[in-house]
Design an enzyme around this catalytic site. Structure first.
Site, PDB file in Angstrom:
ATOM      1  N   ASP A 172       5.579  20.199   7.549  1.00 52.48           N
ATOM      2  CA  ASP A 172       6.623  21.231   7.499  1.00 52.48           C
ATOM      3  C   ASP A 172       7.819  20.802   6.656  1.00 52.48           C
ATOM      4  O   ASP A 172       8.366  21.599   5.882  1.00 52.48           O
ATOM      5  CB  ASP A 172       7.057  21.593   8.919  1.00 52.48           C
ATOM      6  CG  ASP A 172       7.410  20.360   9.738  1.00 52.48           C
ATOM      7  OD1 ASP A 172       6.579  19.433   9.818  1.00 52.48           O
ATOM      8  OD2 ASP A 172       8.526  20.298  10.261  1.00 52.48           O
TER       9      ASP A 172
ATOM     10  N   ARG B 299       0.648  14.452  12.008  1.00 51.76           N
ATOM     11  CA  ARG B 299       1.028  14.236  10.595  1.00 51.76           C
ATOM     12  C   ARG B 299       1.412  15.574   9.949  1.00 51.76           C
ATOM     13  O   ARG B 299       0.767  16.050   9.026  1.00 51.76           O
ATOM     14  CB  ARG B 299      -0.111  13.547   9.847  1.00 51.76           C
ATOM     15  CG  ARG B 299      -0.683  12.322  10.516  1.00 51.76           C
ATOM     16  CD  ARG B 299       0.307  11.187  10.677  1.00 51.76           C
ATOM     17  NE  ARG B 299       0.746  10.562   9.470  1.00 51.76           N
ATOM     18  CZ  ARG B 299       0.125   9.545   8.875  1.00 51.76           C
ATOM     19  NH1 ARG B 299      -0.980   9.079   9.387  1.00 51.76           N
ATOM     20  NH2 ARG B 299       0.597   9.022   7.762  1.00 51.76           N
TER      21      ARG B 299
ATOM     22  N   LYS C 216       0.847  -1.203   0.000  1.00 50.83           N
ATOM     23  CA  LYS C 216       0.000   0.000   0.000  1.00 50.83           C
ATOM     24  C   LYS C 216       0.878   1.247   0.000  1.00 50.83           C
ATOM     25  O   LYS C 216       0.647   2.189  -0.755  1.00 50.83           O
ATOM     26  CB  LYS C 216      -0.882   0.026   1.246  1.00 50.83           C
ATOM     27  CG  LYS C 216      -1.544   1.376   1.520  1.00 50.83           C
ATOM     28  CD  LYS C 216      -2.396   1.399   2.761  1.00 50.83           C
ATOM     29  CE  LYS C 216      -1.619   1.705   3.998  1.00 50.83           C
ATOM     30  NZ  LYS C 216      -1.332   3.131   4.217  1.00 50.83           N
ATOM     31  N   ASN C 217       1.922   1.235   0.835  1.00 53.30           N
ATOM     32  CA  ASN C 217       2.722   2.443   1.015  1.00 53.30           C
ATOM     33  C   ASN C 217       3.733   2.686  -0.095  1.00 53.30           C
ATOM     34  O   ASN C 217       4.501   3.643  -0.039  1.00 53.30           O
ATOM     35  CB  ASN C 217       3.399   2.424   2.390  1.00 53.30           C
ATOM     36  CG  ASN C 217       2.367   2.573   3.492  1.00 53.30           C
ATOM     37  OD1 ASN C 217       1.212   2.916   3.219  1.00 53.30           O
ATOM     38  ND2 ASN C 217       2.760   2.289   4.713  1.00 53.30           N
TER      39      ASN C 217
ATOM     40  N   VAL D  26       8.101   7.309  16.289  1.00 48.75           N
ATOM     41  CA  VAL D  26       7.777   7.911  14.994  1.00 48.75           C
ATOM     42  C   VAL D  26       6.514   8.766  15.058  1.00 48.75           C
ATOM     43  O   VAL D  26       6.469   9.876  14.551  1.00 48.75           O
ATOM     44  CB  VAL D  26       7.632   6.797  13.920  1.00 48.75           C
ATOM     45  CG1 VAL D  26       7.212   7.397  12.576  1.00 48.75           C
ATOM     46  CG2 VAL D  26       8.954   6.052  13.770  1.00 48.75           C
TER      47      VAL D  26
ATOM     48  N   CYS E 156      -4.628  12.665  12.134  1.00 49.21           N
ATOM     49  CA  CYS E 156      -5.406  11.429  12.215  1.00 49.21           C
ATOM     50  C   CYS E 156      -5.208  10.875  13.630  1.00 49.21           C
ATOM     51  O   CYS E 156      -4.573  11.486  14.484  1.00 49.21           O
ATOM     52  CB  CYS E 156      -4.977  10.437  11.154  1.00 49.21           C
ATOM     53  SG  CYS E 156      -3.299   9.882  11.411  1.00 49.21           S
TER      54      CYS E 156
ATOM     55  N   ARG F 128      -4.686  10.619   3.792  1.00 48.72           N
ATOM     56  CA  ARG F 128      -3.548  11.525   3.934  1.00 48.72           C
ATOM     57  C   ARG F 128      -2.545  11.324   2.792  1.00 48.72           C
ATOM     58  O   ARG F 128      -1.908  12.264   2.328  1.00 48.72           O
ATOM     59  CB  ARG F 128      -2.882  11.266   5.274  1.00 48.72           C
ATOM     60  CG  ARG F 128      -1.546  11.959   5.380  1.00 48.72           C
ATOM     61  CD  ARG F 128      -0.764  11.633   6.594  1.00 48.72           C
ATOM     62  NE  ARG F 128       0.599  12.078   6.427  1.00 48.72           N
ATOM     63  CZ  ARG F 128       1.008  13.332   6.561  1.00 48.72           C
ATOM     64  NH1 ARG F 128       0.132  14.263   6.871  1.00 48.72           N
ATOM     65  NH2 ARG F 128       2.273  13.664   6.392  1.00 48.72           N
TER      66      ARG F 128
ATOM     67  N   ARG G 197      -8.744  -0.237   4.344  1.00 53.02           N
ATOM     68  CA  ARG G 197      -7.892   0.745   3.665  1.00 53.02           C
ATOM     69  C   ARG G 197      -6.573   0.117   3.223  1.00 53.02           C
ATOM     70  O   ARG G 197      -5.992   0.511   2.226  1.00 53.02           O
ATOM     71  CB  ARG G 197      -7.584   1.918   4.607  1.00 53.02           C
ATOM     72  CG  ARG G 197      -8.741   2.873   4.850  1.00 53.02           C
ATOM     73  CD  ARG G 197      -8.251   4.070   5.614  1.00 53.02           C
ATOM     74  NE  ARG G 197      -7.024   4.552   5.001  1.00 53.02           N
ATOM     75  CZ  ARG G 197      -6.048   5.157   5.694  1.00 53.02           C
ATOM     76  NH1 ARG G 197      -6.182   5.368   6.982  1.00 53.02           N
ATOM     77  NH2 ARG G 197      -4.969   5.572   5.077  1.00 53.02           N
TER      78      ARG G 197
ATOM     79  N   ASP H 208       4.654   0.571  11.817  1.00 52.34           N
ATOM     80  CA  ASP H 208       3.423  -0.055  11.312  1.00 52.34           C
ATOM     81  C   ASP H 208       3.256  -1.491  11.783  1.00 52.34           C
ATOM     82  O   ASP H 208       2.223  -2.104  11.512  1.00 52.34           O
ATOM     83  CB  ASP H 208       3.384  -0.009   9.778  1.00 52.34           C
ATOM     84  CG  ASP H 208       3.298   1.415   9.258  1.00 52.34           C
ATOM     85  OD1 ASP H 208       3.589   1.630   8.063  1.00 52.34           O
ATOM     86  OD2 ASP H 208       2.976   2.316  10.055  1.00 52.34           O
TER      87      ASP H 208
HETATM   88  C1  EPZ Z   1       4.311   6.863   5.824  1.00 52.04           C
HETATM   89  O1  EPZ Z   1       3.603   7.928   6.416  1.00 52.04           O
HETATM   90  C2  EPZ Z   1       3.354   5.673   5.814  1.00 52.04           C
HETATM   91  N1  EPZ Z   1       2.158   6.012   5.048  1.00 52.04           N
HETATM   92  C3  EPZ Z   1       2.955   5.319   7.243  1.00 52.04           C
HETATM   93  O2  EPZ Z   1       2.138   4.155   7.185  1.00 52.04           O
HETATM   94  C4  EPZ Z   1       4.230   4.979   8.022  1.00 52.04           C
HETATM   95  O3  EPZ Z   1       3.872   4.697   9.372  1.00 52.04           O
HETATM   96  C5  EPZ Z   1       5.186   6.166   7.972  1.00 52.04           C
HETATM   97  O4  EPZ Z   1       5.470   6.494   6.587  1.00 52.04           O
HETATM   98  C6  EPZ Z   1       6.502   5.861   8.665  1.00 52.04           C
HETATM   99  O5  EPZ Z   1       7.081   4.722   8.094  1.00 52.04           O
HETATM  100  C7  EPZ Z   1       2.213   5.969   3.693  1.00 52.04           C
HETATM  101  O6  EPZ Z   1       3.250   5.683   3.099  1.00 52.04           O
HETATM  102  C8  EPZ Z   1       0.947   6.262   2.968  1.00 52.04           C
HETATM  103  P1  EPZ Z   1       6.554  10.254   7.771  1.00 52.04           P
HETATM  104  P2  EPZ Z   1       4.219   9.431   6.350  1.00 52.04           P
HETATM  105  O7  EPZ Z   1       6.514  11.433   6.873  1.00 52.04           O
HETATM  106  O8  EPZ Z   1       4.888   9.631   5.040  1.00 52.04           O
HETATM  107  C9  EPZ Z   1       6.171  13.629  11.129  1.00 52.04           C
HETATM  108  C10 EPZ Z   1       0.275   2.813   7.633  1.00 52.04           C
HETATM  109  O9  EPZ Z   1      -0.169   2.314   8.674  1.00 52.04           O
HETATM  110  N2  EPZ Z   1       6.312  14.587  10.025  1.00 52.04           N
HETATM  111  O10 EPZ Z   1       7.766   9.380   7.792  1.00 52.04           O
HETATM  112  O11 EPZ Z   1       3.173  10.371   6.753  1.00 52.04           O
HETATM  113  C11 EPZ Z   1       4.884  12.838  11.064  1.00 52.04           C
HETATM  114  O12 EPZ Z   1       3.830  13.557  11.677  1.00 52.04           O
HETATM  115  C12 EPZ Z   1       0.776   4.246   7.628  1.00 52.04           C
HETATM  116  O13 EPZ Z   1       0.359   2.211   6.528  1.00 52.04           O
HETATM  117  C13 EPZ Z   1       6.336  15.940  10.320  1.00 52.04           C
HETATM  118  O14 EPZ Z   1       6.241  16.339  11.475  1.00 52.04           O
HETATM  119  O15 EPZ Z   1       5.312   9.313   7.515  1.00 52.04           O
HETATM  120  C14 EPZ Z   1       5.228  11.572  11.808  1.00 52.04           C
HETATM  121  O16 EPZ Z   1       5.106  11.820  13.215  1.00 52.04           O
HETATM  122  C15 EPZ Z   1       0.632   4.919   8.995  1.00 52.04           C
HETATM  123  N3  EPZ Z   1       6.473  16.831   9.310  1.00 52.04           N
HETATM  124  C16 EPZ Z   1       6.700  11.353  11.462  1.00 52.04           C
HETATM  125  O17 EPZ Z   1       7.198  12.620  11.010  1.00 52.04           O
HETATM  126  C17 EPZ Z   1       6.570  16.436   8.001  1.00 52.04           C
HETATM  127  O18 EPZ Z   1       6.698  17.304   7.105  1.00 52.04           O
HETATM  128  C18 EPZ Z   1       6.915  10.323  10.374  1.00 52.04           C
HETATM  129  O19 EPZ Z   1       6.206  10.778   9.255  1.00 52.04           O
HETATM  130  C19 EPZ Z   1       6.534  15.049   7.716  1.00 52.04           C
HETATM  131  C20 EPZ Z   1       6.405  14.143   8.748  1.00 52.04           C
END
Ligand code: EPZ
Length: 432
Positions: A133, A130, A25-26, A336, A125, A101, A406, A314
């Protein structure tokens, strides 16, 4: 899928057998988004039948792409054709972004295709704020100008996209992906330092390179993208879903197995397999399969979720179920997301002994869990609650299973085929 449906699982039946793992999915959601950067028809294989893919299809159709499922052309159900020659818009509506998202992954591709984009700001969420920045600041380094108003991200590139050197504050998967997709046709070279290293990043880079991009170092913290003049459409097979695979290995672990997952690269499950072994698993690993069997009681272990190759967040909820049945205490630390322990309260309703202290969950193993009505707080929590139900005394009713749909194709059917006593029922049919 009807969200008024409920999964009813009755514990006590050991599960065993082989389960086919689908495409990730990701990864697939980003491959679909990236396809808009070329004119022509992209073919994606190993696409999972999950509702997030349906939403991304709607996003693509909203901007004028033509999306066809494989069976409309006598191909398999897990194939998708995306024709992007005549896109009509660079705007994505709030109602689609609010549903998923991951729609934010269309931002970089729209900027590359149109030089501008208007994408609804995704909300937070259940698992955290999420933030965006890092997406915004790293795209600004490429020359993108942003105006955030009325809940929309308006991006323009008055001077075009110009390669830059960027260091991410955190190894953000989404920010790394948007940055890669916005820089593939930028003038000059872009260097991303502290980039995310997930296997899905590597899959996206391979997809982009097959479209004519020049990306090196994907899968390492230092990714180099040499801008090219244009991309062309391509054909690609989505990488296997390591999180789906890990989920089914944990399902085998709670009842003992043996359970074999095939269609995934075991190297993508590194630390999760190490932790399964620490907890008492016997593992047989080949190039695209992992067999799990446990013949002794579960042992406790400590887990720290971290960006890849660290332990995947995850799989945190799924391993918390294992820890709740281990003989002894485990400490699970979530680094995370700031709110990914919502699930623990639901598991505690089944008798788990879990104490949350900030980012740490202190899990003391109990002898058994008891079936209860529980609620899925996110897709991984929902999948984990079903796993808990596989060994709980009596029936467990898992609500809000639209979360599970999902990201998991036919989760109930696959568990049923492994011997689980599980079904989807209409909520009002329950007498509980
Ligand atoms: C991806 O989310 C995955 N989703 C998530 O899977 C996965 O848990 C995550 O990567 C970490 O591996 C998809 O690929 C669709 P991040 P993403 O940007 O890209 C913060 C699932 O269950 N952050 O690595 O959103 C953020 O809030 C889902 O399949 C900022 O603060 O993850 C989070 O706390 C859940 N500012 C952390 O970093 C930003 O600009 C990691 O986010 C970007 C992220």
């Amino acid at each position: 899928m009807d969200s008024r449906e409920v999964i009813v699982v009755t514990g006590g039946k050991p599960i065993s057998g082989t389960v086919h793992i689908g495409g990730a999915k990701n990864s697939v959601l980003k491959l679909m988004a990236a396809s808009v950067m070329a004119q022509g028809e992209t073919r994606l294989d190993n696409v999972p039948l999950i509702s997030d893919v349906d939403v991304m299809c709607e996003v693509l159709e909203t901007i004028g792409a033509k999306v066809e499922r494989g069976e409309q052309r006598g191909e398999g159900r897990h194939t998708l054709f995306i024709e992007t020659s005549d896109l009509t818009s660079y705007r994505t509506p709030y109602e689609l972004v609010a549903k998923m998202r991951a729609s934010i992954s269309i931002l970089g591709p729209l900027i590359t295709r149109f030089g501008r984009a208007c994408v609804a700001m995704p909300g937070g969420c259940q698992i955290g704020s999420r933030g965006l920045d890092m997406h915004i600041s790293s795209l600004e380094a490429l020359g993108v100008q942003f105006d955030m108003s009325h809940g929309y991200i308006n991006a323009t590139t008055p001077n075009g996209l110009i390669g830059a050197e960027i260091i991410l504050d955190f190894q953000s998967v989404g920010a790394t992906e948007n940055l890669m997709m916005a820089s593939v046709c930028a003038k000059g070279t872009t260097a991303i330092h502290n980039a995310a290293c997930e296997p899905e990043i590597v899959d996206l880079a391979e997809f982009l390179n097959s479209m004519g991009a020049q990306i090196e170092g994907a899968g390492t913290p230092n990714v180099i993208i040499h801008g090219v003049s244009e991309l062309h459409s391509t054909t690609h097979k989505t990488v296997g879903d390591r999180i789906e695979a890990g989920t089914f290995l944990v399902a085998g672990a709670v009842t003992g197995g043996p359970v074999t997952v095939e269609g995934v690269n075991p190297d993508h499950l590194g630390l999760a397999l190490k932790k399964l072994h620490e907890m008492g698993a016997d593992l047989v690993i080949t190039d695209n399969m992992v067999t799990f069997e446990r013949t002794e009681e579960l042992r406790p272990t400590d887990i720290q979720t971290l960006p890849h190759p660290g332990f995947p967040t995850d799989l945190q909820a799924q391993f918390m179920v294992l820890a709740s049945l281990a003989r002894g205490g485990s400490i699970i630390t979530e680094n995370v997301f700031e709110n990914r322990f919502m699930f623990a309260a639901e598991l505690a309703r089944m008798g788990a002994d879990i104490r949350i202290d900030g980012h740490h969950a202190l899990v003391n193993g109990v002898s058994h869990l008891s079936g209860a009505p529980v609620n899925s707080t996110d897709l991984r929590a929902g999948a984990a609650l079903v796993i808990a139900g596989l060994v709980a005394d009596g029936p467990t009713c898992v609500y809000s299973i639209h979360h599970i749909d999902r990201g998991y194709e036919d989760y109930v059917g696959k568990l049923c085929a492994l011997g689980a006593d599980i079904e989807r029922v209409q909520a009002q049919a329950l007498s509980l």
